[in-house]
Design a protein around this motif. Structure first.
Motif, PDB file in Angstrom:
ATOM      1  N   ALA A 221       0.825  -1.206   0.000  1.00  0.00           N
ATOM      2  CA  ALA A 221       0.000   0.000   0.000  1.00  0.00           C
ATOM      3  C   ALA A 221       0.860   1.257   0.000  1.00  0.00           C
ATOM      4  O   ALA A 221       0.342   2.373   0.033  1.00  0.00           O
ATOM      5  CB  ALA A 221      -0.927   0.007   1.216  1.00  0.00           C
ATOM      6  N   GLY A 222       2.197   1.063  -0.007  1.00  0.00           N
ATOM      7  CA  GLY A 222       3.116   2.186  -0.062  1.00  0.00           C
ATOM      8  C   GLY A 222       3.635   2.645   1.282  1.00  0.00           C
ATOM      9  O   GLY A 222       4.337   3.664   1.363  1.00  0.00           O
ATOM     10  N   SER A 223       3.333   1.902   2.342  1.00  0.00           N
ATOM     11  CA  SER A 223       3.772   2.299   3.685  1.00  0.00           C
ATOM     12  C   SER A 223       5.217   1.883   3.930  1.00  0.00           C
ATOM     13  O   SER A 223       5.665   0.825   3.488  1.00  0.00           O
ATOM     14  CB  SER A 223       2.885   1.655   4.751  1.00  0.00           C
ATOM     15  N   HIS A 224       5.932   2.724   4.659  1.00  0.00           N
ATOM     16  CA  HIS A 224       7.308   2.439   5.096  1.00  0.00           C
ATOM     17  C   HIS A 224       7.428   2.987   6.508  1.00  0.00           C
ATOM     18  O   HIS A 224       7.237   4.186   6.730  1.00  0.00           O
ATOM     19  CB  HIS A 224       8.326   3.095   4.166  1.00  0.00           C
ATOM     20  N   ALA A 225       7.698   2.101   7.491  1.00  0.00           N
ATOM     21  CA  ALA A 225       7.715   2.536   8.880  1.00  0.00           C
ATOM     22  C   ALA A 225       8.688   1.692   9.678  1.00  0.00           C
ATOM     23  O   ALA A 225       9.009   0.564   9.304  1.00  0.00           O
ATOM     24  CB  ALA A 225       6.316   2.433   9.493  1.00  0.00           C
ATOM     25  N   MET A 226       9.164   2.245  10.788  1.00  0.00           N
ATOM     26  CA  MET A 226       9.977   1.510  11.736  1.00  0.00           C
ATOM     27  C   MET A 226       9.102   1.078  12.899  1.00  0.00           C
ATOM     28  O   MET A 226       8.382   1.901  13.489  1.00  0.00           O
ATOM     29  CB  MET A 226      11.138   2.362  12.234  1.00  0.00           C
ATOM     30  N   VAL A 227       9.131  -0.196  13.221  1.00  0.00           N
ATOM     31  CA  VAL A 227       8.391  -0.740  14.351  1.00  0.00           C
ATOM     32  C   VAL A 227       9.321  -0.697  15.563  1.00  0.00           C
ATOM     33  O   VAL A 227      10.415  -1.267  15.538  1.00  0.00           O
ATOM     34  CB  VAL A 227       7.935  -2.181  14.075  1.00  0.00           C
ATOM     35  N   ARG A 228       8.882  -0.008  16.639  1.00  0.00           N
ATOM     36  CA  ARG A 228       9.724   0.180  17.824  1.00  0.00           C
ATOM     37  C   ARG A 228       8.959  -0.231  19.083  1.00  0.00           C
ATOM     38  O   ARG A 228       7.726  -0.266  19.088  1.00  0.00           O
ATOM     39  CB  ARG A 228      10.184   1.632  17.924  1.00  0.00           C
ATOM     40  N   PRO A 229       9.678  -0.535  20.167  1.00  0.00           N
ATOM     41  CA  PRO A 229       9.023  -0.969  21.403  1.00  0.00           C
ATOM     42  C   PRO A 229       7.990   0.033  21.907  1.00  0.00           C
ATOM     43  O   PRO A 229       8.205   1.247  21.898  1.00  0.00           O
ATOM     44  CB  PRO A 229      10.194  -1.094  22.386  1.00  0.00           C
ATOM     45  N   GLY A 230       6.847  -0.505  22.329  1.00  0.00           N
ATOM     46  CA  GLY A 230       5.794   0.324  22.898  1.00  0.00           C
ATOM     47  C   GLY A 230       4.958   1.076  21.894  1.00  0.00           C
ATOM     48  O   GLY A 230       4.056   1.816  22.276  1.00  0.00           O
ATOM     49  N   GLU A 231       5.241   0.904  20.599  1.00  0.00           N
ATOM     50  CA  GLU A 231       4.485   1.577  19.548  1.00  0.00           C
ATOM     51  C   GLU A 231       3.697   0.530  18.759  1.00  0.00           C
ATOM     52  O   GLU A 231       4.255  -0.480  18.333  1.00  0.00           O
ATOM     53  CB  GLU A 231       5.421   2.340  18.610  1.00  0.00           C
ATOM     54  N   LEU A 232       2.420   0.782  18.580  1.00  0.00           N
ATOM     55  CA  LEU A 232       1.566  -0.168  17.884  1.00  0.00           C
ATOM     56  C   LEU A 232       1.627   0.050  16.386  1.00  0.00           C
ATOM     57  O   LEU A 232       1.511   1.170  15.904  1.00  0.00           O
ATOM     58  CB  LEU A 232       0.120  -0.014  18.352  1.00  0.00           C
ATOM     59  N   ASN A 233       1.808  -1.044  15.650  1.00  0.00           N
ATOM     60  CA  ASN A 233       1.729  -1.012  14.191  1.00  0.00           C
ATOM     61  C   ASN A 233       0.702  -2.054  13.772  1.00  0.00           C
ATOM     62  O   ASN A 233       0.850  -3.237  14.087  1.00  0.00           O
ATOM     63  CB  ASN A 233       3.090  -1.320  13.569  1.00  0.00           C
ATOM     64  N   ILE A 234      -0.344  -1.596  13.090  1.00  0.00           N
ATOM     65  CA  ILE A 234      -1.428  -2.487  12.699  1.00  0.00           C
ATOM     66  C   ILE A 234      -1.699  -2.331  11.207  1.00  0.00           C
ATOM     67  O   ILE A 234      -1.895  -1.223  10.712  1.00  0.00           O
ATOM     68  CB  ILE A 234      -2.683  -2.206  13.561  1.00  0.00           C
ATOM     69  N   MET A 235      -1.631  -3.456  10.496  1.00  0.00           N
ATOM     70  CA  MET A 235      -1.818  -3.458   9.052  1.00  0.00           C
ATOM     71  C   MET A 235      -3.092  -4.221   8.724  1.00  0.00           C
ATOM     72  O   MET A 235      -3.290  -5.346   9.177  1.00  0.00           O
ATOM     73  CB  MET A 235      -0.612  -4.118   8.364  1.00  0.00           C
ATOM     74  N   THR A 236      -3.960  -3.598   7.935  1.00  0.00           N
ATOM     75  CA  THR A 236      -5.228  -4.196   7.535  1.00  0.00           C
ATOM     76  C   THR A 236      -5.118  -4.638   6.085  1.00  0.00           C
ATOM     77  O   THR A 236      -4.830  -3.825   5.202  1.00  0.00           O
ATOM     78  CB  THR A 236      -6.377  -3.189   7.708  1.00  0.00           C
ATOM     79  N   SER A 237      -5.354  -5.923   5.846  1.00  0.00           N
ATOM     80  CA  SER A 237      -5.124  -6.460   4.494  1.00  0.00           C
ATOM     81  C   SER A 237      -6.253  -6.148   3.534  1.00  0.00           C
ATOM     82  O   SER A 237      -6.031  -6.018   2.332  1.00  0.00           O
ATOM     83  CB  SER A 237      -4.947  -7.983   4.560  1.00  0.00           C
ATOM     84  N   GLY A 238      -7.521  -6.054   4.051  1.00  0.00           N
ATOM     85  CA  GLY A 238      -8.634  -6.044   3.117  1.00  0.00           C
ATOM     86  C   GLY A 238      -8.574  -7.316   2.285  1.00  0.00           C
ATOM     87  O   GLY A 238      -8.184  -8.378   2.770  1.00  0.00           O
ATOM     88  N   PRO A 239      -8.899  -7.240   0.989  1.00  0.00           N
ATOM     89  CA  PRO A 239      -8.852  -8.444   0.156  1.00  0.00           C
ATOM     90  C   PRO A 239      -7.440  -8.907  -0.176  1.00  0.00           C
ATOM     91  O   PRO A 239      -7.251 -10.046  -0.628  1.00  0.00           O
ATOM     92  CB  PRO A 239      -9.596  -8.026  -1.117  1.00  0.00           C
ATOM     93  N   GLY A 240      -6.424  -8.037   0.035  1.00  0.00           N
ATOM     94  CA  GLY A 240      -5.060  -8.481  -0.258  1.00  0.00           C
ATOM     95  C   GLY A 240      -4.036  -7.391  -0.040  1.00  0.00           C
ATOM     96  O   GLY A 240      -4.252  -6.237  -0.417  1.00  0.00           O
TER      97      GLY A 240
END
Length: 336
Positions: A107-126
């Protein structure tokens, strides 16, 4: 995060919910994730396949990335290396305790996942995404990866998306602290999107303290211990274990060991839709999962497709799907 078992089992959940309070200890099984990481898989479990809409739970680490000596090491690779892979009809919930992971998705997202921070990705159909430990990552890696099944009302209509939350609300209890990742605990509500009644929280209890964690009686609950040990009645899950408590409680008393305890609280309204889970796909029928696999493999060969666009910025090839099983699905219940 990808399920990279060479021969992933098909799992069908028939929607039968929990009936009343119970106490069950769920032990993990070890699975190799990607090329270098080993995880403890708690869900699906041979005795309990879902907790609310939570349908997948991996606990990994703590691993010292500077001293990897196990047989899964790959020269030149350090930490987590999970190439682009697909998901359908679910949300991935990434929660780090130590370390750092770089996320990219189709979907074009670029992020760093770090402690205590929520990262949630929703797939939808794919959707497709990659996860790697960047060269600058801290030496230790420890976290949990969770999947949430999307209901029929949302799974093909909600567009693929990625949401990150650096600041989450906190519930202060006498002797404990709960950071609310998803849903509501004790009147404290997370801003994260959820499509079924759902709860997720990171709870820390002070050494030797007994704490009454507020619950919703209509929800079923489980705790995954990521540090120390807790006890509740007849069950005492230790590091990397999960205790399941069923429904019908407005609170549960948990006692930390002498060193304190930290656990991930998972809960939700029992999910009443039949699911078919295989590899990284969630569907409703065998044919639907086969179609998703075919669409992914076509995307791998073409360098992207309308359903699974390419993950831009990842240097390497996507993961091919494993062979499909030779037999059709046979329904199995949420619990044995």
């Amino acid at each position: 995060m990808s399920d990279l078992e060479k021969d992933p089992a098909e799992v069908v959940c028939d929607g039968a919910g929990a009936e009343g309070p119970v106490q069950e200890l769920l032990e993990p099984r070890q699975v190799v994730l990607g090329r270098t990481t080993k995880v403890r898989r708690l869900l699906p479990n041979k005795d309990r396949r879902m907790v609310g809409a939570w349908c997948f739970a991996d606990h990994y680490g703590p691993d010292d990335l500077t001293a990897r000596v196990d047989s899964y090491d790959v020269p030149g690779e350090r930490g987590m290396v999970v190439p682009p892979h697909p998901h359908t009809s679910l949300q991935t919930v990434s929660w780090l305790i130590e370390g750092e992971i770089e996320h990219r998705d189709s979907a074009g997202s670029h992020a760093m996942v770090r402690p205590g921070e929520l990262n949630i990705m929703t797939s939808g159909p794919g959707i497709a995404h990659s996860e790697i430990s960047p060269p600058s990552a801290p030496p230790m890696l420890h976290g949990v990866q969770l999947w949430v099944a999307l209901p029929e009302s949302a799974r093909n209509t909600v567009p693929p998306a990625f949401n990150a939350y650096a600041d989450l609300p906190v519930l202060e209890l006498d002797g404990a602290r709960a950071k609310v990742m998803v849903g509501t605990v004790g009147g404290v509500t997370s801003p994260a999107p959820a499509y079924t009644p759902l709860v997720g929280a990171d709870v820390t209890i002070e050494p030797g303290r007994t704490v009454a964690v507020p619950l919703t009686p209509e929800f079923e609950y489980a705790v995954l211990v990521v540090d120390g040990e807790v006890s509740a009645g007849q069950v005492a899950p230790g590091f990397g274990e999960m205790a399941y408590f069923g429904t019908g409680r407005d609170a549960i008393e948990l006692t930390a060991g002498a060193e304190g305890a930290r656990f991930v609280l998972l809960g939700g309204e029992p999910f009443d839709e039949q699911l078919v889970m295989w590899w990284n796909f969630i569907g409703r029928t065998h044919e639907e999962v086969v179609a998703a696999r075919n669409d992914w493999m076509a995307s791998v060969e073409a360098g992207g497709s309308s359903r699974f666009p390419a993950v831009l910025g990842y240097d390497g090839a996507p993961l091919p799907a494993p062979p499909l099983p030779g037999t059709r699905l046979k329904p199995r219940p949420r619990a044995r």
